[in-house]
Design a protein around this motif. Structure first.
Motif, PDB file in Angstrom:
ATOM      1  N   LEU A  10       0.827  -1.210   0.000  1.00 38.16           N
ATOM      2  CA  LEU A  10       0.000   0.000   0.000  1.00 38.16           C
ATOM      3  C   LEU A  10       0.859   1.257   0.000  1.00 38.16           C
ATOM      4  CD1 LEU A  10      -2.801  -1.118   2.482  1.00 38.16           C
ATOM      5  CD2 LEU A  10      -3.060  -0.700   0.024  1.00 38.16           C
ATOM      6  N   ALA A  11       1.957   1.247   0.733  1.00 41.15           N
ATOM      7  CA  ALA A  11       2.862   2.398   0.757  1.00 41.15           C
ATOM      8  C   ALA A  11       3.480   2.628  -0.620  1.00 41.15           C
ATOM      9  CB  ALA A  11       3.945   2.194   1.811  1.00 41.15           C
ATOM     10  N   ASP A  12       3.860   1.554  -1.293  1.00 38.27           N
ATOM     11  CA  ASP A  12       4.428   1.680  -2.635  1.00 38.27           C
ATOM     12  C   ASP A  12       3.399   2.248  -3.616  1.00 38.27           C
ATOM     13  OD1 ASP A  12       6.810   0.607  -1.695  1.00 38.27           O
ATOM     14  OD2 ASP A  12       6.420  -1.409  -2.500  1.00 38.27           O
ATOM     15  N   GLN A  13       2.169   1.747  -3.523  1.00 39.82           N
ATOM     16  CA  GLN A  13       1.102   2.259  -4.396  1.00 39.82           C
ATOM     17  C   GLN A  13       0.842   3.741  -4.122  1.00 39.82           C
ATOM     18  OE1 GLN A  13      -2.531  -0.067  -4.517  1.00 39.82           O
ATOM     19  NE2 GLN A  13      -1.350  -1.910  -4.077  1.00 39.82           N
ATOM     20  N   ALA A  14       0.818   4.106  -2.847  1.00 39.83           N
ATOM     21  CA  ALA A  14       0.570   5.498  -2.477  1.00 39.83           C
ATOM     22  C   ALA A  14       1.690   6.398  -2.979  1.00 39.83           C
ATOM     23  CB  ALA A  14       0.422   5.625  -0.961  1.00 39.83           C
ATOM     24  N   SER A  15       2.909   5.924  -2.881  1.00 39.72           N
ATOM     25  CA  SER A  15       4.052   6.696  -3.353  1.00 39.72           C
ATOM     26  C   SER A  15       3.975   6.937  -4.857  1.00 39.72           C
ATOM     27  CB  SER A  15       5.344   5.957  -2.996  1.00 39.72           C
ATOM     28  OG  SER A  15       6.452   6.611  -3.547  1.00 39.72           O
ATOM     29  N   GLU A  16       3.697   5.888  -5.600  1.00 43.65           N
ATOM     30  CA  GLU A  16       3.581   6.011  -7.057  1.00 43.65           C
ATOM     31  C   GLU A  16       2.407   6.920  -7.431  1.00 43.65           C
ATOM     32  OE1 GLU A  16       4.525   5.553 -11.021  1.00 43.65           O
ATOM     33  OE2 GLU A  16       5.689   4.901  -9.298  1.00 43.65           O
ATOM     34  N   ASN A  17       1.297   6.761  -6.754  1.00 48.09           N
ATOM     35  CA  ASN A  17       0.124   7.593  -7.025  1.00 48.09           C
ATOM     36  C   ASN A  17       0.414   9.062  -6.721  1.00 48.09           C
ATOM     37  OD1 ASN A  17      -2.904   7.766  -7.581  1.00 48.09           O
ATOM     38  ND2 ASN A  17      -2.704   8.771  -5.592  1.00 48.09           N
ATOM     39  N   TYR A  18       1.115   9.322  -5.621  1.00 52.94           N
ATOM     40  CA  TYR A  18       1.410  10.707  -5.247  1.00 52.94           C
ATOM     41  C   TYR A  18       2.347  11.348  -6.268  1.00 52.94           C
ATOM     42  CZ  TYR A  18       2.254  14.813  -2.371  1.00 52.94           C
ATOM     43  OH  TYR A  18       2.335  16.100  -1.923  1.00 52.94           O
ATOM     44  N   GLN A  42      -7.672  15.209 -10.005  1.00 53.32           N
ATOM     45  CA  GLN A  42      -8.645  14.878  -8.958  1.00 53.32           C
ATOM     46  C   GLN A  42      -8.724  13.369  -8.741  1.00 53.32           C
ATOM     47  OE1 GLN A  42     -10.224  17.086  -6.909  1.00 53.32           O
ATOM     48  NE2 GLN A  42     -10.827  15.264  -5.784  1.00 53.32           N
ATOM     49  N   GLN A  43      -8.631  12.606  -9.810  1.00 57.46           N
ATOM     50  CA  GLN A  43      -8.650  11.146  -9.681  1.00 57.46           C
ATOM     51  C   GLN A  43      -7.458  10.660  -8.860  1.00 57.46           C
ATOM     52  OE1 GLN A  43      -8.835   9.859 -13.767  1.00 57.46           O
ATOM     53  NE2 GLN A  43     -11.069   9.699 -13.729  1.00 57.46           N
ATOM     54  N   PHE A  44      -6.283  11.239  -9.114  1.00 52.16           N
ATOM     55  CA  PHE A  44      -5.109  10.863  -8.329  1.00 52.16           C
ATOM     56  C   PHE A  44      -5.289  11.245  -6.866  1.00 52.16           C
ATOM     57  CE2 PHE A  44      -2.663  11.133 -12.455  1.00 52.16           C
ATOM     58  CZ  PHE A  44      -2.385   9.776 -12.530  1.00 52.16           C
ATOM     59  N   LYS A  45      -5.898  12.403  -6.625  1.00 60.16           N
ATOM     60  CA  LYS A  45      -6.141  12.842  -5.251  1.00 60.16           C
ATOM     61  C   LYS A  45      -7.118  11.896  -4.558  1.00 60.16           C
ATOM     62  CE  LYS A  45      -7.472  16.843  -2.526  1.00 60.16           C
ATOM     63  NZ  LYS A  45      -7.980  18.205  -2.532  1.00 60.16           N
ATOM     64  N   ASP A  46      -8.180  11.512  -5.255  1.00 66.92           N
ATOM     65  CA  ASP A  46      -9.164  10.584  -4.689  1.00 66.92           C
ATOM     66  C   ASP A  46      -8.530   9.222  -4.382  1.00 66.92           C
ATOM     67  OD1 ASP A  46     -11.034  12.604  -4.987  1.00 66.92           O
ATOM     68  OD2 ASP A  46     -11.943  11.744  -6.798  1.00 66.92           O
ATOM     69  N   THR A  47      -7.686   8.763  -5.288  1.00 65.98           N
ATOM     70  CA  THR A  47      -6.998   7.487  -5.075  1.00 65.98           C
ATOM     71  C   THR A  47      -6.075   7.578  -3.864  1.00 65.98           C
ATOM     72  OG1 THR A  47      -7.121   6.943  -7.422  1.00 65.98           O
ATOM     73  CG2 THR A  47      -5.449   5.792  -6.130  1.00 65.98           C
ATOM     74  N   ALA A  48      -5.399   8.713  -3.709  1.00 67.08           N
ATOM     75  CA  ALA A  48      -4.511   8.903  -2.554  1.00 67.08           C
ATOM     76  C   ALA A  48      -5.299   8.811  -1.252  1.00 67.08           C
ATOM     77  CB  ALA A  48      -3.802  10.253  -2.652  1.00 67.08           C
ATOM     78  N   GLU A  49      -6.470   9.408  -1.223  1.00 70.14           N
ATOM     79  CA  GLU A  49      -7.307   9.356  -0.019  1.00 70.14           C
ATOM     80  C   GLU A  49      -7.766   7.920   0.263  1.00 70.14           C
ATOM     81  OE1 GLU A  49     -10.383  12.218  -0.755  1.00 70.14           O
ATOM     82  OE2 GLU A  49      -9.009  13.911  -0.518  1.00 70.14           O
ATOM     83  N   LEU A  50      -8.121   7.189  -0.776  1.00 65.97           N
ATOM     84  CA  LEU A  50      -8.548   5.796  -0.611  1.00 65.97           C
ATOM     85  C   LEU A  50      -7.398   4.929  -0.095  1.00 65.97           C
ATOM     86  CD1 LEU A  50     -10.681   3.563  -0.985  1.00 65.97           C
ATOM     87  CD2 LEU A  50      -9.850   3.330  -3.337  1.00 65.97           C
ATOM     88  N   LEU A  51      -6.222   5.101  -0.675  1.00 69.04           N
ATOM     89  CA  LEU A  51      -5.065   4.325  -0.231  1.00 69.04           C
ATOM     90  C   LEU A  51      -4.704   4.656   1.214  1.00 69.04           C
ATOM     91  CD1 LEU A  51      -2.847   4.470  -3.442  1.00 69.04           C
ATOM     92  CD2 LEU A  51      -3.913   2.430  -2.452  1.00 69.04           C
ATOM     93  N   GLU A  52      -4.825   5.914   1.589  1.00 66.45           N
ATOM     94  CA  GLU A  52      -4.537   6.303   2.969  1.00 66.45           C
ATOM     95  C   GLU A  52      -5.525   5.639   3.937  1.00 66.45           C
ATOM     96  OE1 GLU A  52      -4.107  10.275   5.778  1.00 66.45           O
ATOM     97  OE2 GLU A  52      -4.252  10.503   3.619  1.00 66.45           O
ATOM     98  N   ASN A  78      -8.769  -9.030   0.090  1.00 68.81           N
ATOM     99  CA  ASN A  78      -9.574  -8.464  -0.996  1.00 68.81           C
ATOM    100  C   ASN A  78     -10.097  -7.073  -0.653  1.00 68.81           C
ATOM    101  OD1 ASN A  78      -9.217 -10.751  -2.580  1.00 68.81           O
ATOM    102  ND2 ASN A  78     -11.029 -11.745  -1.762  1.00 68.81           N
ATOM    103  N   ASP A  79     -10.324  -6.801   0.626  1.00 68.23           N
ATOM    104  CA  ASP A  79     -10.798  -5.482   1.039  1.00 68.23           C
ATOM    105  C   ASP A  79      -9.697  -4.433   0.955  1.00 68.23           C
ATOM    106  OD1 ASP A  79     -13.276  -6.550   1.619  1.00 68.23           O
ATOM    107  OD2 ASP A  79     -12.829  -6.819   3.753  1.00 68.23           O
ATOM    108  N   PHE A  80      -8.461  -4.847   1.162  1.00 67.66           N
ATOM    109  CA  PHE A  80      -7.370  -3.889   1.254  1.00 67.66           C
ATOM    110  C   PHE A  80      -6.652  -3.616  -0.063  1.00 67.66           C
ATOM    111  CE2 PHE A  80      -7.327  -5.493   5.773  1.00 67.66           C
ATOM    112  CZ  PHE A  80      -7.904  -4.354   6.297  1.00 67.66           C
ATOM    113  N   LEU A  81      -6.694  -4.566  -0.979  1.00 67.77           N
ATOM    114  CA  LEU A  81      -6.010  -4.365  -2.253  1.00 67.77           C
ATOM    115  C   LEU A  81      -6.956  -3.706  -3.255  1.00 67.77           C
ATOM    116  CD1 LEU A  81      -3.985  -7.677  -2.577  1.00 67.77           C
ATOM    117  CD2 LEU A  81      -3.148  -5.424  -1.929  1.00 67.77           C
ATOM    118  N   PRO A  82      -6.380  -2.937  -4.182  1.00 68.71           N
ATOM    119  CA  PRO A  82      -7.242  -2.261  -5.172  1.00 68.71           C
ATOM    120  C   PRO A  82      -7.883  -3.212  -6.149  1.00 68.71           C
ATOM    121  CG  PRO A  82      -4.925  -1.709  -5.535  1.00 68.71           C
ATOM    122  CD  PRO A  82      -5.005  -2.619  -4.347  1.00 68.71           C
TER     123      PRO A  82
END
Length: 82
Positions: A10-18, A42-52, A78-82
């Protein structure tokens, strides 16, 4: 997958998304005529909030008694992965 691996994932995904979010913000400033860039940003921002939220939920699970090196149950995974 262990809780530790899940948190790292999740941290790696958040880093790439940010990174993509910031690049999108820069592109939107450089190219003000492209009307899709603000939506993409905005989509990247929304994804960042979801990953957080997902990261926080996993961290709360670990803090509530689960061990970092314990395997994550498939139904929870399954709940935690995109």
């Amino acid at each position: 997958m262990t809780y530790k691996e899940l948190l790292q994932n999740l941290a790696d995904q958040a880093s790439e998304n940010y990174k993509n979010y910031l690049q999108s913000k820069i592109a939107a400033q450089e190219n003000t005529t492209d009307e899709l860039l603000p939506q993409k940003t905005q989509q990247f921002k929304d994804t960042a909030e979801l990953l957080e939220k997902k990261f926080s939920a996993v961290l709360a699970t670990v803090k509530s008694g689960e061990e970092l090196n314990q395997a994550v149950p498939d139904e929870s995974l399954n709940d935690f992965l995109p």
